[in-house]
Design a protein around this motif. Structure first.
Motif, PDB file in Angstrom:
ATOM      1  N   ASN A  17       0.592  -1.060  -0.006  1.00 44.33           N
ATOM      2  CA  ASN A  17       0.019  -0.134   0.218  1.00 44.33           C
ATOM      3  C   ASN A  17       0.715   1.360  -0.052  1.00 44.33           C
ATOM      4  OD1 ASN A  17      -2.456  -1.296   0.073  1.00 44.33           O
ATOM      5  ND2 ASN A  17      -1.847  -1.812   2.070  1.00 44.33           N
ATOM      6  N   THR A  18       2.059   1.166   0.102  1.00 45.37           N
ATOM      7  CA  THR A  18       2.944   2.280  -0.118  1.00 45.37           C
ATOM      8  C   THR A  18       2.653   2.704  -1.651  1.00 45.37           C
ATOM      9  OG1 THR A  18       4.566   1.424   1.275  1.00 45.37           O
ATOM     10  CG2 THR A  18       5.682   2.993  -0.149  1.00 45.37           C
ATOM     11  N   THR A  19       2.950   4.274  -1.584  1.00 38.62           N
ATOM     12  CA  THR A  19       2.767   4.884  -2.829  1.00 38.62           C
ATOM     13  C   THR A  19       4.141   4.719  -3.709  1.00 38.62           C
ATOM     14  OG1 THR A  19       3.644   6.996  -2.273  1.00 38.62           O
ATOM     15  CG2 THR A  19       1.149   6.651  -1.966  1.00 38.62           C
ATOM     16  N   ILE A  20       3.990   4.846  -5.088  1.00 40.08           N
ATOM     17  CA  ILE A  20       5.030   4.596  -5.840  1.00 40.08           C
ATOM     18  C   ILE A  20       6.229   5.578  -5.656  1.00 40.08           C
ATOM     19  CG2 ILE A  20       3.923   2.849  -7.476  1.00 40.08           C
ATOM     20  CD1 ILE A  20       3.788   5.315  -9.502  1.00 40.08           C
ATOM     21  N   ARG A  21       5.561   6.608  -5.248  1.00 39.92           N
ATOM     22  CA  ARG A  21       6.674   8.132  -5.062  1.00 39.92           C
ATOM     23  C   ARG A  21       7.520   7.530  -4.030  1.00 39.92           C
ATOM     24  NH1 ARG A  21       3.132  12.404  -4.943  1.00 39.92           N
ATOM     25  NH2 ARG A  21       3.776  12.727  -7.153  1.00 39.92           N
ATOM     26  N   ASP A  22       6.751   7.181  -2.868  1.00 50.95           N
ATOM     27  CA  ASP A  22       7.737   6.687  -1.669  1.00 50.95           C
ATOM     28  C   ASP A  22       8.525   5.455  -1.835  1.00 50.95           C
ATOM     29  OD1 ASP A  22       6.423   8.765  -0.182  1.00 50.95           O
ATOM     30  OD2 ASP A  22       5.169   7.570   0.875  1.00 50.95           O
ATOM     31  N   ALA A  23       8.005   4.554  -2.720  1.00 51.37           N
ATOM     32  CA  ALA A  23       8.979   3.501  -3.170  1.00 51.37           C
ATOM     33  C   ALA A  23      10.227   3.993  -3.945  1.00 51.37           C
ATOM     34  CB  ALA A  23       8.231   2.276  -3.741  1.00 51.37           C
ATOM     35  N   ALA A  24       9.887   4.917  -4.884  1.00 49.86           N
ATOM     36  CA  ALA A  24      10.838   5.455  -5.638  1.00 49.86           C
ATOM     37  C   ALA A  24      11.927   6.204  -4.846  1.00 49.86           C
ATOM     38  CB  ALA A  24      10.314   6.356  -6.884  1.00 49.86           C
ATOM     39  N   ARG A  25      11.487   6.950  -3.883  1.00 52.09           N
ATOM     40  CA  ARG A  25      12.334   7.713  -3.054  1.00 52.09           C
ATOM     41  C   ARG A  25      13.178   6.542  -2.288  1.00 52.09           C
ATOM     42  NH1 ARG A  25       7.673  11.823  -1.265  1.00 52.09           N
ATOM     43  NH2 ARG A  25       8.231  13.415  -3.057  1.00 52.09           N
ATOM     44  N   LYS A  26      12.505   5.468  -1.527  1.00 57.32           N
ATOM     45  CA  LYS A  26      13.496   4.628  -1.121  1.00 57.32           C
ATOM     46  C   LYS A  26      14.525   3.940  -1.831  1.00 57.32           C
ATOM     47  CE  LYS A  26      11.757   2.499   2.384  1.00 57.32           C
ATOM     48  NZ  LYS A  26      11.413   1.576   3.578  1.00 57.32           N
ATOM     49  N   MET A  27      14.101   3.617  -3.146  1.00 64.06           N
ATOM     50  CA  MET A  27      15.024   2.923  -4.163  1.00 64.06           C
ATOM     51  C   MET A  27      16.118   4.063  -4.224  1.00 64.06           C
ATOM     52  SD  MET A  27      12.911   1.491  -7.291  1.00 64.06           S
ATOM     53  CE  MET A  27      11.525   0.332  -6.652  1.00 64.06           C
ATOM     54  N   ARG A  28      15.798   5.313  -4.659  1.00 63.36           N
ATOM     55  CA  ARG A  28      16.931   6.202  -4.846  1.00 63.36           C
ATOM     56  C   ARG A  28      17.841   6.426  -3.460  1.00 63.36           C
ATOM     57  NH1 ARG A  28      15.111  12.158  -5.945  1.00 63.36           N
ATOM     58  NH2 ARG A  28      14.480  12.077  -3.680  1.00 63.36           N
ATOM     59  N   ALA A  29      17.175   6.424  -2.220  1.00 61.81           N
ATOM     60  CA  ALA A  29      18.004   6.604  -1.085  1.00 61.81           C
ATOM     61  C   ALA A  29      18.983   5.371  -1.017  1.00 61.81           C
ATOM     62  CB  ALA A  29      17.167   6.520   0.143  1.00 61.81           C
ATOM     63  N   ASP A  30      18.540   4.150  -1.361  1.00 64.27           N
ATOM     64  CA  ASP A  30      19.140   2.918  -1.239  1.00 64.27           C
ATOM     65  C   ASP A  30      20.180   2.744  -2.478  1.00 64.27           C
ATOM     66  OD1 ASP A  30      17.741   2.670   1.375  1.00 64.27           O
ATOM     67  OD2 ASP A  30      16.766   0.961   0.663  1.00 64.27           O
ATOM     68  N   ASN A  31      19.880   3.267  -3.393  1.00 64.63           N
ATOM     69  CA  ASN A  31      20.617   3.204  -4.770  1.00 64.63           C
ATOM     70  C   ASN A  31      20.468   1.689  -5.025  1.00 64.63           C
ATOM     71  OD1 ASN A  31      22.313   4.073  -6.716  1.00 64.63           O
ATOM     72  ND2 ASN A  31      24.269   3.248  -5.795  1.00 64.63           N
ATOM     73  N   VAL A  32      19.115   1.441  -5.291  1.00 64.22           N
ATOM     74  CA  VAL A  32      18.681   0.059  -5.854  1.00 64.22           C
ATOM     75  C   VAL A  32      17.843   0.098  -6.860  1.00 64.22           C
ATOM     76  CG1 VAL A  32      19.436  -1.319  -3.630  1.00 64.22           C
ATOM     77  CG2 VAL A  32      16.992  -0.286  -4.039  1.00 64.22           C
ATOM     78  N   GLY A  33      17.233  -0.622  -7.598  1.00 64.91           N
ATOM     79  CA  GLY A  33      16.467  -0.471  -8.686  1.00 64.91           C
ATOM     80  C   GLY A  33      15.458  -1.549  -8.507  1.00 64.91           C
ATOM     81  N   ALA A  34      15.311  -2.352  -7.282  1.00 65.01           N
ATOM     82  CA  ALA A  34      14.314  -3.440  -7.143  1.00 65.01           C
ATOM     83  C   ALA A  34      14.189  -3.276  -5.480  1.00 65.01           C
ATOM     84  CB  ALA A  34      14.581  -4.556  -7.699  1.00 65.01           C
ATOM     85  N   LEU A  35      12.984  -3.429  -5.209  1.00 64.14           N
ATOM     86  CA  LEU A  35      12.613  -3.544  -3.551  1.00 64.14           C
ATOM     87  C   LEU A  35      11.531  -4.634  -3.669  1.00 64.14           C
ATOM     88  CD1 LEU A  35      12.104  -0.026  -2.586  1.00 64.14           C
ATOM     89  CD2 LEU A  35      13.959  -1.551  -1.830  1.00 64.14           C
ATOM     90  N   PRO A  36      11.733  -5.726  -2.581  1.00 68.00           N
ATOM     91  CA  PRO A  36      10.833  -6.661  -2.187  1.00 68.00           C
ATOM     92  C   PRO A  36       9.475  -5.943  -1.694  1.00 68.00           C
ATOM     93  CG  PRO A  36      12.964  -6.997  -0.944  1.00 68.00           C
ATOM     94  CD  PRO A  36      12.916  -5.759  -1.620  1.00 68.00           C
ATOM     95  N   VAL A  37       8.316  -6.457  -1.943  1.00 62.81           N
ATOM     96  CA  VAL A  37       7.044  -6.141  -1.380  1.00 62.81           C
ATOM     97  C   VAL A  37       6.768  -7.001  -0.293  1.00 62.81           C
ATOM     98  CG1 VAL A  37       4.759  -5.305  -1.834  1.00 62.81           C
ATOM     99  CG2 VAL A  37       6.665  -5.061  -3.579  1.00 62.81           C
ATOM    100  N   GLY A  38       6.349  -6.681   1.093  1.00 60.01           N
ATOM    101  CA  GLY A  38       6.163  -7.506   1.920  1.00 60.01           C
ATOM    102  C   GLY A  38       4.765  -7.184   3.079  1.00 60.01           C
ATOM    103  N   GLU A  39       4.092  -8.200   3.313  1.00 58.54           N
ATOM    104  CA  GLU A  39       2.934  -7.989   3.733  1.00 58.54           C
ATOM    105  C   GLU A  39       2.736  -9.052   4.663  1.00 58.54           C
ATOM    106  OE1 GLU A  39      -1.445  -6.598   2.100  1.00 58.54           O
ATOM    107  OE2 GLU A  39      -0.839  -8.549   1.186  1.00 58.54           O
ATOM    108  N   ASN A  40       2.444  -8.749   6.046  1.00 61.92           N
ATOM    109  CA  ASN A  40       2.204  -9.800   6.967  1.00 61.92           C
ATOM    110  C   ASN A  40       3.399 -10.717   7.116  1.00 61.92           C
ATOM    111  OD1 ASN A  40      -0.258  -8.468   7.802  1.00 61.92           O
ATOM    112  ND2 ASN A  40      -1.191  -9.719   6.254  1.00 61.92           N
ATOM    113  N   ASP A  41       4.698 -10.221   7.099  1.00 61.32           N
ATOM    114  CA  ASP A  41       5.773 -11.010   7.228  1.00 61.32           C
ATOM    115  C   ASP A  41       6.011 -11.972   6.029  1.00 61.32           C
ATOM    116  OD1 ASP A  41       8.050 -11.704   8.566  1.00 61.32           O
ATOM    117  OD2 ASP A  41       7.106 -13.371   9.717  1.00 61.32           O
ATOM    118  N   ARG A  42       5.493 -11.714   5.026  1.00 56.70           N
ATOM    119  CA  ARG A  42       5.562 -12.584   3.823  1.00 56.70           C
ATOM    120  C   ARG A  42       5.875 -11.654   2.542  1.00 56.70           C
ATOM    121  NH1 ARG A  42       6.079 -17.801   5.106  1.00 56.70           N
ATOM    122  NH2 ARG A  42       4.647 -18.409   6.668  1.00 56.70           N
ATOM    123  N   LEU A  43       6.842 -12.439   1.693  1.00 58.44           N
ATOM    124  CA  LEU A  43       7.176 -11.730   0.405  1.00 58.44           C
ATOM    125  C   LEU A  43       6.142 -11.767  -0.601  1.00 58.44           C
ATOM    126  CD1 LEU A  43       9.470 -10.107  -1.047  1.00 58.44           C
ATOM    127  CD2 LEU A  43      10.215 -12.778  -1.691  1.00 58.44           C
TER     128      LEU A  43
END
Length: 143
Positions: A17-43
């Motif tokens: 439920n994170t916005t894509i804007r916030d996900a993009a900011r996290k990618m930029r901060a971490d210098n990565v092009g992919a992030l896992p999406v987790g919900e209730n302790d599951r990928l």
């Protein structure tokens, strides 16, 4: 040697439920092009910079309230922490991914294995993975 000896255990994840804007900011901060999406302790998926830029923008979903769930890839390629690095190299090569979620046998996310991590442990495996990742692909969903 096992994957757990090479992987990074500090993994940033995003909620579906994170916005894509916030996900993009996290990618930029971490210098990565992919992030896992987790919900209730599951990928539950992966979101890539490509998902955000191509799918969201091309499908005119780039508004501030578009969620990761709307653009993420639900098909996730992964390995288990107790497997050998060669297995990770094979998965990376076959599916053209540079970052691979690592799960424990309960299928909970415990780390990420990047191409650079693989290179530190097994140069030959990393070389094999890089060859596959670098091949041209017709599949726009490849990360």
């Amino acid at each position: 040697m096992q994957i757990r000896e090479l992987m990074s255990t500090s993994v940033d994840i995003v909620d579906p439920n994170t916005t894509i804007r916030d996900a993009a900011r996290k990618m930029r901060a971490d210098n990565v092009g992919a992030l896992p999406v987790g919900e209730n302790d599951r990928l539950v998926g992966m979101v890539t910079d490509r998902d955000i830029t191509v799918r969201a923008v091309a499908e005119e979903r780039a508004a501030g309230n578009t969620t990761v769930r709307e653009v993420m890839s639900e098909k996730v390629f992964y390995c288990f922490e107790d497997e050998e690095p060669e297995r990770a190299a094979k998965v990376m090569s076959e599916h053209q991914v540079r970052r691979l979620p690592i799960l424990n046998r309960d299928k909970r996310l415990v780390g990420i294995l990047a191409m650079a991590d693989l290179a530190r442990g097994d140069g030959e495996a990393a070389e094999h993975a890089l060859e596959g990742v670098s091949e041209p692909s017709d599949d726009p969903r490849r990360m």
